[in-house]
Design a protein around this motif. Structure first.
Motif, PDB file in Angstrom:
ATOM      1  N   SER A  28       0.860  -1.190   0.000  1.00  0.00           N
ATOM      2  CA  SER A  28       0.000   0.000   0.000  1.00  0.00           C
ATOM      3  C   SER A  28       0.889   1.230   0.000  1.00  0.00           C
ATOM      4  CB  SER A  28      -0.892  -0.004   1.248  1.00  0.00           C
ATOM      5  OG  SER A  28      -1.762   1.092   1.219  1.00  0.00           O
ATOM      6  N   GLN A  29       0.746   2.040  -1.026  1.00  0.00           N
ATOM      7  CA  GLN A  29       1.523   3.290  -1.045  1.00  0.00           C
ATOM      8  C   GLN A  29       0.608   4.466  -0.717  1.00  0.00           C
ATOM      9  OE1 GLN A  29       4.167   3.688  -4.452  1.00  0.00           O
ATOM     10  NE2 GLN A  29       4.987   1.651  -4.132  1.00  0.00           N
ATOM     11  N   CYS A  30      -0.109   5.019  -1.728  1.00  0.00           N
ATOM     12  CA  CYS A  30      -1.024   6.109  -1.355  1.00  0.00           C
ATOM     13  C   CYS A  30      -2.215   5.541  -0.603  1.00  0.00           C
ATOM     14  CB  CYS A  30      -1.471   6.894  -2.580  1.00  0.00           C
ATOM     15  SG  CYS A  30      -2.835   6.139  -3.492  1.00  0.00           S
ATOM     16  N   GLY A  31      -2.502   4.268  -0.791  1.00  0.00           N
ATOM     17  CA  GLY A  31      -3.545   3.597  -0.016  1.00  0.00           C
ATOM     18  C   GLY A  31      -4.951   3.758  -0.555  1.00  0.00           C
ATOM     19  N   PHE A  32      -5.115   4.521  -1.623  1.00  0.00           N
ATOM     20  CA  PHE A  32      -6.485   4.792  -2.082  1.00  0.00           C
ATOM     21  C   PHE A  32      -7.128   3.554  -2.699  1.00  0.00           C
ATOM     22  CE2 PHE A  32      -9.900   7.124  -4.205  1.00  0.00           C
ATOM     23  CZ  PHE A  32     -10.210   8.056  -3.232  1.00  0.00           C
ATOM     24  N   CYS A  33      -6.311   2.723  -3.327  1.00  0.00           N
ATOM     25  CA  CYS A  33      -6.872   1.519  -3.943  1.00  0.00           C
ATOM     26  C   CYS A  33      -6.985   0.370  -2.948  1.00  0.00           C
ATOM     27  CB  CYS A  33      -5.980   1.058  -5.092  1.00  0.00           C
ATOM     28  SG  CYS A  33      -4.407   0.367  -4.510  1.00  0.00           S
ATOM     29  N   THR A  34      -6.279   0.494  -1.807  1.00  0.00           N
ATOM     30  CA  THR A  34      -6.043  -0.682  -0.966  1.00  0.00           C
ATOM     31  C   THR A  34      -7.306  -1.305  -0.355  1.00  0.00           C
ATOM     32  OG1 THR A  34      -3.987   0.472  -0.462  1.00  0.00           O
ATOM     33  CG2 THR A  34      -4.348  -1.618   0.624  1.00  0.00           C
TER      34      THR A  34
ATOM     35  N   LEU B 209      -7.541  -1.540 -10.004  1.00  0.00           N
ATOM     36  CA  LEU B 209      -6.422  -0.716 -10.474  1.00  0.00           C
ATOM     37  C   LEU B 209      -5.621  -0.177  -9.292  1.00  0.00           C
ATOM     38  CD1 LEU B 209      -8.106   1.543 -13.211  1.00  0.00           C
ATOM     39  CD2 LEU B 209      -7.160  -0.764 -13.441  1.00  0.00           C
ATOM     40  N   CYS B 210      -4.315  -0.115  -9.488  1.00  0.00           N
ATOM     41  CA  CYS B 210      -3.441   0.574  -8.531  1.00  0.00           C
ATOM     42  C   CYS B 210      -2.457   1.371  -9.369  1.00  0.00           C
ATOM     43  CB  CYS B 210      -2.701  -0.422  -7.649  1.00  0.00           C
ATOM     44  SG  CYS B 210      -1.460   0.382  -6.614  1.00  0.00           S
ATOM     45  N   ARG B 211      -2.312   2.652  -9.065  1.00  0.00           N
ATOM     46  CA  ARG B 211      -1.408   3.468  -9.862  1.00  0.00           C
ATOM     47  C   ARG B 211      -0.037   3.605  -9.206  1.00  0.00           C
ATOM     48  NH1 ARG B 211      -0.580   4.737 -15.095  1.00  0.00           N
ATOM     49  NH2 ARG B 211      -0.858   6.926 -15.615  1.00  0.00           N
ATOM     50  N   CYS B 212       0.085   3.123  -7.964  1.00  0.00           N
ATOM     51  CA  CYS B 212       1.340   3.384  -7.241  1.00  0.00           C
ATOM     52  C   CYS B 212       2.313   2.214  -7.222  1.00  0.00           C
ATOM     53  CB  CYS B 212       1.051   3.728  -5.784  1.00  0.00           C
ATOM     54  SG  CYS B 212       0.008   5.148  -5.525  1.00  0.00           S
ATOM     55  N   THR B 213       1.812   1.034  -6.895  1.00  0.00           N
ATOM     56  CA  THR B 213       2.731  -0.030  -6.485  1.00  0.00           C
ATOM     57  C   THR B 213       3.337  -0.823  -7.629  1.00  0.00           C
ATOM     58  OG1 THR B 213       0.922  -1.609  -6.387  1.00  0.00           O
ATOM     59  CG2 THR B 213       1.440  -0.433  -4.347  1.00  0.00           C
ATOM     60  N   GLY B 214       2.649  -0.857  -8.760  1.00  0.00           N
ATOM     61  CA  GLY B 214       3.100  -1.748  -9.833  1.00  0.00           C
ATOM     62  C   GLY B 214       2.622  -3.171  -9.614  1.00  0.00           C
TER      63      GLY B 214
ATOM     64  N   TYR C   9      -4.071   9.380 -10.948  1.00  0.00           N
ATOM     65  CA  TYR C   9      -4.063   9.143  -9.510  1.00  0.00           C
ATOM     66  C   TYR C   9      -5.414   8.542  -9.190  1.00  0.00           C
ATOM     67  CZ  TYR C   9      -5.332  13.869 -10.927  1.00  0.00           C
ATOM     68  OH  TYR C   9      -5.813  14.940 -11.643  1.00  0.00           O
ATOM     69  N   MET C  10      -5.461   7.659  -8.192  1.00  0.00           N
ATOM     70  CA  MET C  10      -6.734   6.989  -7.908  1.00  0.00           C
ATOM     71  C   MET C  10      -7.733   7.935  -7.240  1.00  0.00           C
ATOM     72  SD  MET C  10      -7.019   3.920  -9.046  1.00  0.00           S
ATOM     73  CE  MET C  10      -8.066   2.952  -8.002  1.00  0.00           C
ATOM     74  N   GLU C  11      -7.224   8.867  -6.444  1.00  0.00           N
ATOM     75  CA  GLU C  11      -8.115   9.865  -5.852  1.00  0.00           C
ATOM     76  C   GLU C  11      -8.120  11.063  -6.784  1.00  0.00           C
ATOM     77  OE1 GLU C  11      -6.234  12.453  -3.181  1.00  0.00           O
ATOM     78  OE2 GLU C  11      -7.942  12.710  -1.836  1.00  0.00           O
TER      79      GLU C  11
HETATM   80  S1  FES Z   1      -1.470   2.407  -3.476  1.00  0.00           S
HETATM   81 FE1  FES Z   1      -1.961   4.228  -4.548  1.00  0.00          FE
HETATM   82  S2  FES Z   1      -3.316   3.520  -6.044  1.00  0.00           S
HETATM   83 FE2  FES Z   1      -2.668   1.691  -5.110  1.00  0.00          FE
END
Ligand code: FES
Ligand SMILES: Cc1cc2nc3c(=O)[nH]c(=O)nc-3n(C[C@H](O)[C@H](O)[C@H](O)COP(=O)(O)OP(=O)(O)OC[C@H]3O[C@@H](n4cnc5c(N)ncnc54)[C@H](O)[C@@H]3O)c2cc1C
Ligand code: FES
Length: 1358
Positions: A115-121, A163-168, A771-773
């Motif tokens: 979890s990076q930005c956490g919005f998708c988590t 979808l997740c835009r941060c973690t890959g 960005y997810m948010e």
């Molecule tokens: S952790 Fe940022 S979109 Fe998945």
């Protein structure tokens, strides 16, 4: 009926809590209710169209007859609340939370750095939880303790639609796979649970425990008694008839009378595609009519009720225990299940009905898969019309006018064939941007044929060829081709003629995207279907046909000699990954791979983003109205009157800016940008106004349906391209100090060259942040003309200034607060400012709180993105491959305002200088055009610069017929040339790690062996080609001044504020580690324990000033340094006291020290402002990547087989965080190079503005083997604790995937050349960015198949 309808209230449970709603607008979605009517904010709004998974929750239904609970995931943004009567909903915070303890899913996500930005988590966790719950219900044998019954492949597939835009995705896949019984624990990636050398058993025991037997209750007991009631239709305009009779009388009752509007509804997922801006008077839920939910099959065929969900259909088709269907029935079932599994995502398929899909195809021309499959299978349908029941073929229904609203589709039947004298073939096809689903097909197809053996040849007795989604209103049959083929013996000539016909018959309509590609797909599918049965393969096909009655094409294909075409395309997702980190203990706990601060809380959905802040009383909501014209006077705005737009309070335009204020919406270093267009709109997507209403939905609908009156009389034509900008000299000034310096003497370099390429061209398009948010702000008026604004911003300080100048108030009247950002990637720097400013302006005018959460479609249109550019280059080089001179003319399309565009030239050139060009000259112009302003997007300019360098390498090598890797090697810098090109930075020999990285990478990725294997593969395979490529990067990072503040509270806990914003990049985690390390200098044994005492808090522009902006990859390190400076002050104040206490008491601990310090009035707060020394502001980052891909020549699909990355992170501040940044950036780069089509119309308006059209990478498009090595290049006194940046540079490495794809395409062209069928050169071609399927296939040759057949025909005739 009325009696039965009038029974109950809408009752349901959320996380075990009972909700009873006495009345509700029936168009309310579950997500709207959860987010506004409960405290459960974990389901997020990421798209509102079923395309992202951020809103996924678990729905549980109780079947009182079977006494069974059914659990399934849904997208709550599409699910209507009224359809959940008697249901239980579980959200991520319902699984576990901060107070009650987290669920092991949350903890494993956190521990695996997923979890990076956490919005998708939270949505990810719920998709996975749904799979877990259902796996436990299956009758597979019990797994070993601690594991579930899921297999690792099922675990991956469970989250394939999110979808997740941060973690890959790699860490997410690993976290999920920890639950899989079949996983080899050694295959799992880097995490915070295990230590090197732990045995397998120890590893398992260290995972947060999962108890499959300890049942998690998804359906509370109290709800069981209420599960079967129907809604009282006098309170809710929602009807759930339970028989066809009841439905019929309902549709003939007041529900449809007097112009009342009504909607038949099942899963309501159709609204994800067709955004509804209308509210219906009545809703008729079809799911309770037993006849509509039947699903059965026997040897004569399958019958599917209209409300059967796609998921249920798949399980039914896959169920091997059902009655014997005969071999054709089995074949059809298998093929259908395989195809239908690629429709949408699990959480959409769980509620999407088969009937809803077919009706959408029939009524609205939806590019459905199911419609095509059923057309190919000659299905028939049953309808209930106002005249009675009707049965007709699906094809007949497709060609009828759109179904009338009272007509109900009851069921669909697929007949099975049975004719002992024939053999049946059935096959389906689908090519889409994502192989595993969540993407509409470019073309889909379903073919069946009955054939018989005629001597040793195959005779076609009958054939049906159905095609869909290719750009016509409906799926169609290619009847002329069918007619032509019927009665023919299959041979190459017949097939060739059939392909010519099919191309003429199946033609996309005007305006369809990639029409030639789609036409060529149509040809390929027919070829794939029939070629294995031609005379070329007659021995094989004959043999097979003789023994088997109903066969699949792949059986024939795969058994053919050269395995020429395999229908069974590889569907494995991430098959392996390896992460190597070299951490350092020098500054412990800095350097430890600590998990991200608050990661488990993010997973549980408790982390608060701007839209999660509860609305203050009286709060209004805003939505932007934007121009759809690039240059036009705006004469008026008219709102459409509509029930859904009731509650509109105002329309805010530039005229509402108070006197003393300015029409300014954004400002950074360069010119200001207006908040709203005044009388003239200057680009499509420009903000014209904000509609303010009492709900976000009303505001959105009002904005979407608003009519703008334009006038273009006496207005110049807009400038949309860089060429037009040049013609009209429309440029943005580049301050001289920002203009990059030329290197060496170009003419002299050219004179040394043996060869020259003159005026070659490269074009690069834009990219959206995704960005997810989406952009969000909440403005709350305060006393004395003050305003508090919460914003999702990467630079609150600048937002603060802009708001103050727009409102015309002193800056101390404004307070801007940003806690965390759900992904930024540069898009929440300048581009977020107008959102918070417009919000503040509306709140100021209306004296009420106003919030704006920009919907995905508007966000995509208005926000802009990466800079498109056109590059023309001339390059001189020696026969050895050494380049002697390069000149570039670069035209950058900046859009309408300055934004950060003046820094682009320098960024492009900095990254391009990664090679020794001998001499480098350029002319860079930043063009001002009537497009939305382009802004910083992760590695702005650098990604283009680095890629341009690679494209030139490719070009040079193709002219010299040399291996491109050799050319690259020839031109990699020596330390001397590096210092010559980057003369602003002194790089010492030991610091220049690139050559050793390249060498190490060649060895670790077995580059030369694999290159040979690729060559062999290409020689053997006609329809698949592979390519491999190694790419280096050099990236200049620059540190900026940053403030910090550290305060120690009475209990010894520590509060830290920094200028940098937590946007998912792990800034808070590094800052926390640094605080502990730096305060630990008082007593080093305290350092590790101090970490837990530190809390980094939200950025507040009145608490810490001069916050600057979070950008350029270095904010984490500079924030850390600012904190270190604060700590140094505190250490200085506290050390004497500590010594004193130690002398007095023999020992002292941290709480005692702080208590004593309080008593002695020591100042326990310190502020700092870190200003980097001018000599060490910039430094170079190095890395390299090897990627290997495989392309499918027939579809153009690229599979990334393997990527190996080595990246120099200096002495990483936190290797886990940096690993996440590296992998995430690389995958985002794959998006830019391979997937994301930023499309605009002729007015420059972005048209790929939805999750339907804009495809970021998903777990099925990342490298199947993904290996990353974070190198520790050791101590460096000028770096912050010897660290280096990781946020942006690794994105550039994704060019390796594009270059490998180009190599694979080259191999395809070589093949054409072998056949004597290549038009043009093998190696001189330009593969566009992004290399989406149509691009790859076009460069391989859209008529590759025809050429192949022609070559066969030519061979035969010789
Ligand atoms: S952790 Fe940022 S979109 Fe998945
Ligand atoms: C993100 C996403 C991706 C998707 N991808 C694909 C894809 O790749 N391929 C594909 O084929 N489909 C795809 N779909 C479409 C999906 O299959 C349909 O949305 C779904 O099947 C519709 O079923 P529903 O029950 O939700 O219909 P609803 O949304 O409830 O209804 C859809 C329409 O049909 C009407 N209707 C429903 N049932 C009946 C009936 N029995 N008689 C008369 N009218 C009726 C409704 O009034 C409404 O107008 C996708 C959908 C989403 C959201
Ligand atoms: S918000 Fe529901 S799927 Fe994106």
């Amino acid at each position: 009926m009325e009696e039965r309808q009038k029974k109950g209230s809408l009752v349901f449970a959320v996380n075990g809590e009972r909700f009873e709603l006495p009345c509700i607008d029936p168009s309310t979605t579950l997500l709207q209710f959860l987010r506004s009517g409960t405290c459960f904010k974990s389901p997020k709004l990421g798209c509102g169209e079923g395309g992202c998974g951020a809103c996924v929750v678990l729905v549980s239904k109780y079947d009182s007859k079977l006494k069974k609970v059914e659990d399934f995931s849904v997208s709550s943004c599409l699910t209507l609340l009224c359809s959940l009567n008697g249901c239980s909903i579980t959200t991520s915070e319902g699984l576990g939370n901060t107070r009650d303890g987290f669920h092991s899913i949350h903890e494993r996500f956190a521990g695996f750095h997923a979890s990076q930005c956490g919005f998708c988590t939270p949505g990810m966790c719920m998709s996975f939880f749904s799979a877990l719950v259902n796996a436990e219900k299956g009758n597979k044998p019990d797994p070993p303790p601690g594991f579930s019954k899921l297999t690792s492949s099922e675990a991956e597939k469970a989250i394939a639609g999110n979808l997740c835009r941060c973690t890959g995705y790699r860490p997410i896949a690993d976290a999920c796979k920890t639950f899989a019984a079949d996983i080899d624990i050694e295959d799992l990636g880097f995490n915070s649970f295990w230590k090197k050398g732990d045995s397998k058993e120890l590893k398992v025991s260290k995972l947060p425990p999962y108890y499959p037997t300890k049942n998690f209750c998804t359906y509370p007991e109290f709800l069981k008694s209420e599960s079967a009631t129907n809604l009282d239709s006098s309170k809710y305009p929602w009807y759930s008839p339970v028989s066809i009779e009841e439905l019929r009388s309902l549709l003939n009752s007041y529900v449809t009378e007097n112009g009342a509007s009504f909607k038949l509804v099942v899963g309501n997922t159709g609204t994800g595609y067709y955004k509804e801006t209308q509210r219906y008077d009545h809703y008729v839920d079809l799911r309770y009519i037993p006849e509509l939910s039947i699903i059965k099959s026997d040897q004569t065929g399958i019958e599917v009720g209209a409300t059967v969900t796609i998921s249920k259909l798949i399980s039914f088709l896959k169920d091997e225990n059902k009655v014997d269907l005969g071999s054709y029935g089995k074949l059809v079932s298998q093929k259908l299940a395989y195809h239908i599994e690629k429709i949408a995502t699990p959480f959409v398929r769980n509620s999407a009905s088969v009937g809803g899909n077919l009706v959408m195809a029939q009524k609205n021309g939806f590019p459905s898969d199911i419609a095509t499959l059923f057309l190919g299978l000659c299905a028939s349908v049953s309808l209930m019309t106002s005249h009675g029941l009707e049965k007709l073929t699906w094809e007949e229904l497709l060609w009828r006018p759109p179904l009338e609203s009272r007509t109900v589709l009851l069921s669909v039947s697929v007949p099975f064939k049975k004719d002992l004298n024939s053999k049946f073939l059935f096959e389906t096809y689908r090519a889409a941007p994502r192989p595993h689903g969540n993407a509409l097909a470019y073309v889909n197809a379903a073919f069946q044929a009955d054939v018989s053996l005629c001597q040793n040849d195959v005779l076609i007795n009958n054939i049906k060829l159905a095609f869909g989604a290719y750009g016509t209103k409906h799926a169609t049959r290619a009847k002329k081709v069918e007619e032509y083929l019927t009665g023919k013996i299959l041979n190459v000539h017949v097939l060739y003629e059939a392909l010519k016909l099919v191309k003429l018959e199946v033609v996309p309509e005007d305006g369809t995207l990639h029409p030639e590609y789609r036409s060529s797909l149509v040809v390929c599918y027919v070829f794939e279907f029939l070629y294995p049965f031609t005379d070329v393969h007659s021995a094989i096909s004959g043999g097979l046909l003789a023994g088997i009655n109903d066969i699949s094409v792949e059986k024939v294909s795969s058994s053919s000699k050269d395995g020429c075409i395999s229908q069974e395309r590889k569907q494995t997702l991430l098959s392996s990954a390896k992460q190597v980190v070299e951490s350092s203990t020098e500054y412990c706990p800095v350097g430890k791979p600590m998990k991200k601060v608050g990661a488990a809380m993010q997973a549980a959905g408790e982390a608060v983003y701007v839209d999660d802040i509860p609305s203050p009383p009286n709060c209004l909501h805003g939505a932007f109205i934007y121009s759809t014209k690039p240059l036009a006077a705006v004469k008026g705005i008219q709102l459409e009157s509509n029930q859904l737009t009731e509650g509109v309070a105002d329309i805010i335009t530039y005229k509402d800016i108070p006197s003393g204020g300015a029409n300014v919406g954004a400002m950074l270093l360069f010119g200001p940008e207006p908040l709203f267009a005044d009388d003239l709109a200057r680009c499509a997507g420009e903000r014209i106004a904000v509609v303010v209403a009492d709900s976000q939905r009303s505001a959105d609908v009002a904005a979407r349906t608003a009519l703008l009156e334009y006038d273009t009389a006496n207005i110049d034509s807009p400038i949309l391209t860089v060429e037009e900008a040049v013609e009209k000299s429309s440029f943005i000034q580049i301050p001289p100090f920002l203009y990059p310096k030329q290197v060496g003497n170009f003419s002299e370099g050219m004179a040394e060259a043996d060869h020259k390429i003159l005026s070659a061209e490269i074009r690069l398009g834009s990219e959206y942040y995704f960005y997810m948010e989406t952009q969000a702000a909440l403005a709350i008026p305060d006393e004395d003309n003050c305003m508090v604004v919460y914003t999702s911003s990467q630079c609150p300080e600048n937002a603060h200034q802009v708001i103050a100048s727009c409102l015309g108030v002193p800056q101390h009247n404004i307070r801007v607060i940003t806690r965390r950002v759900g992904g930024g990637f540069g898009g929440k720097a300048v581009r977020a400012m107008p959102v918070s400013t417009a919000c503040a302006l509306a709140a100021y005018k209306l004296r009420r709180p106003v919030r704006i959460y920009v919907n995905r479609n508007a966000d995509m249109i208005m926000t802009g993105g990466r800079h498109p550019m056109k590059v023309t280059y001339s390059v001189g080089f020696k026969s050895s491959g050494k380049i002697t001179a390069l000149h570039l003319d670069i035209l950058i399309n900046a859009g309408i305002s300055e934004d950060i565009s003046p820094i682009l030239p320098s960024n492009v050139i900095k990254a391009l200088k990664k090679y020794d060009w001998g001499a480098l000259s350029f002319d860079v112009k930043v063009c001002k055009t009537n497009l939305t302003s382009k802004s910083a997007m992760r590695a702005p300019g650098e990604v283009q610069g680095s890629y341009i360098a690679e494209a030139i390498m490719e070009h040079v090598s193709s002219l010299l017929s040399m291996e491109v890797d050799c050319v690259r090697n020839k031109n990699v810098h020596t330390i001397e040339s590096l210092n010559f090109f980057y003369d602003n930075i002194v790089t010492e020999v030991g610091e220049y790690t690139l050559p050793s990285i390249m060498e190490k990478l060649a060895a670790s990725s077995s580059f030369s062996q694999r290159s040979k294997m690729v060559e062999q593969f290409n020689q053997k395979n006609t329809w698949k080609k592979r390519g491999i490529s190694r790419v280096p990067i050099v990236y200049e990072a620059m540190q900026r001044p940053t403030p910090g503040k550290v305060s120690i509270l009475q209990d010894g806990s520590i509060v830290v504020e920094v200028g940098g914003i937590e946007i998912g990049q792990g800034l808070w985690t590094k800052v926390k580690q640094m605080t502990a390390y730096a305060l630990g200098l008082i007593e080093s044994s305290w350092a590790e324990d101090l970490v837990e005492k530190v809390r980094v808090v939200q950025a507040d522009t009145l608490s810490v000033v001069q916050g600057g902006f979070t950008a350029g990859s270095t904010t984490s390190e500079s924030s850390c340094e600012a904190v270190r400076l604060c700590c140094n002050v505190l250490v200085e104040r506290l050390t004497p006291l500590k010594k004193q206490l130690q002398e007095q008491n023999g020992s002292v601990d941290w709480p005692t020290l702080i208590r004593q310090a309080q008593m002695q009035s020591v100042n326990l707060a310190a502020n700092s402002y870190y200003v980097p020394e001018s000599g060490s502001m910039s430094y170079l980052n190095f890395g390299a990547a090897v990627s290997e891909v495989e392309i499918d020549i027939l579809t153009g699909q690229t599979t990334i087989l393997q990527s190996d990355l080595i990246y120099d992170c200096g002495q990483s501040l936190n290797p886990a965080v940096d690993m996440g940044q590296i992998e995430g950036a690389f995958v985002q780069g794959i998006g830019f190079f391979m997937h994301e089509e930023y499309l605009t119309n002729e007015d420059g308006l972005m048209v790929s503005n939805s999750t339907w059209a804009y495809k970021i990478p998903t777990i099925d498009t990342i490298p199947q083997n993904f290996n990353v090595h974070v190198v520790n290049s050791g101590h460096h006194e000028k770096r912050i604790l010897s660290s280096k940046a990781s946020g942006e540079p690794p994105l550039l490495l994704a060019a390796s995937v594009h270059c490998a794809t180009r190599a694979a395409v080259k191999a395809a062209r070589e093949q054409l050349k072998l056949w004597g069928k290549l038009d043009g050169s093998v190696s001189e071609f330009y593969l566009e960015v992004p290399a989406v399927l149509p691009v790859v296939k076009t460069q391989c040759g859209l008529n590759y198949v025809e050429k192949f057949l022609e070559s066969l025909l030519a061979q035969k005739s010789n």
